[in-house]
Design a protein around this motif. Structure first.
Motif, PDB file in Angstrom:
ATOM      1  N   GLN A 154       0.819  -1.208   0.000  1.00 39.87           N
ATOM      2  CA  GLN A 154       0.000   0.000   0.000  1.00 39.87           C
ATOM      3  C   GLN A 154       0.855   1.262   0.000  1.00 39.87           C
ATOM      4  O   GLN A 154       0.535   2.245  -0.689  1.00 39.87           O
ATOM      5  N   TYR A 214      -8.636  -0.854  -1.095  1.00 43.15           N
ATOM      6  CA  TYR A 214      -7.874  -1.628  -0.129  1.00 43.15           C
ATOM      7  C   TYR A 214      -8.852  -2.375   0.763  1.00 43.15           C
ATOM      8  O   TYR A 214      -9.651  -1.760   1.459  1.00 43.15           O
ATOM      9  N   ARG A 242      -8.336   3.540  -5.625  1.00 51.32           N
ATOM     10  CA  ARG A 242      -7.662   2.561  -4.776  1.00 51.32           C
ATOM     11  C   ARG A 242      -8.727   1.809  -3.997  1.00 51.32           C
ATOM     12  O   ARG A 242      -9.579   2.436  -3.370  1.00 51.32           O
TER      13      ARG A 242
END
Length: 112
Positions: A54, A67, A65
């Motif tokens: 990351q 995550y 993004r």
């Protein structure tokens, strides 16, 4: 719907992801990237690797993004990303973190 997107899957291979993102950045395509990084789900042996991945990604200006906090696994994260991609893009290039795009890869893919 956008014309073109690049979906990148990553997990614990920070160096390889950095190389991939650098290549895309040099091609002027980092803004087309939707990055999907799977999580570590409390597994201490994966935590540092995922966090490093990351951090490497944070050095690049990319489109989106994603995550994950848990660990979905490669197949589930791929299915989610594909579903998202087909609703958002007319053309999609899928890359795993260990797939190195050559210097004209994006241009050639878009032409074809």
């Amino acid at each position: 719907m956008q014309k073109f997107g690049i979906v990148v899957f990553a997990h614990t291979r920070a160096r390889e992801l950095g190389d991939l993102l650098e290549s895309l950045d040099r091609q002027g395509a980092s803004g087309d990237v939707d990055l999907w990084i799977d999580g570590y789900q409390g597994k201490s042996d994966l935590k540092n690797k995922v966090n490093l991945t990351q951090r490497v990604a944070s050095g690049y200006k990319i489109n989106r993004r994603r995550y994950h906090q848990g660990q979905l696994g490669f197949r589930k994260i791929m299915l989610q990303a594909m579903q998202s991609a087909v609703t958002n893009y007319e053309q999609v290039l899928f890359l795993e973190d260990d797939c190195f795009p050559t210097r004209r890869a994006v241009e050639v893919f878009r032409e074809e």
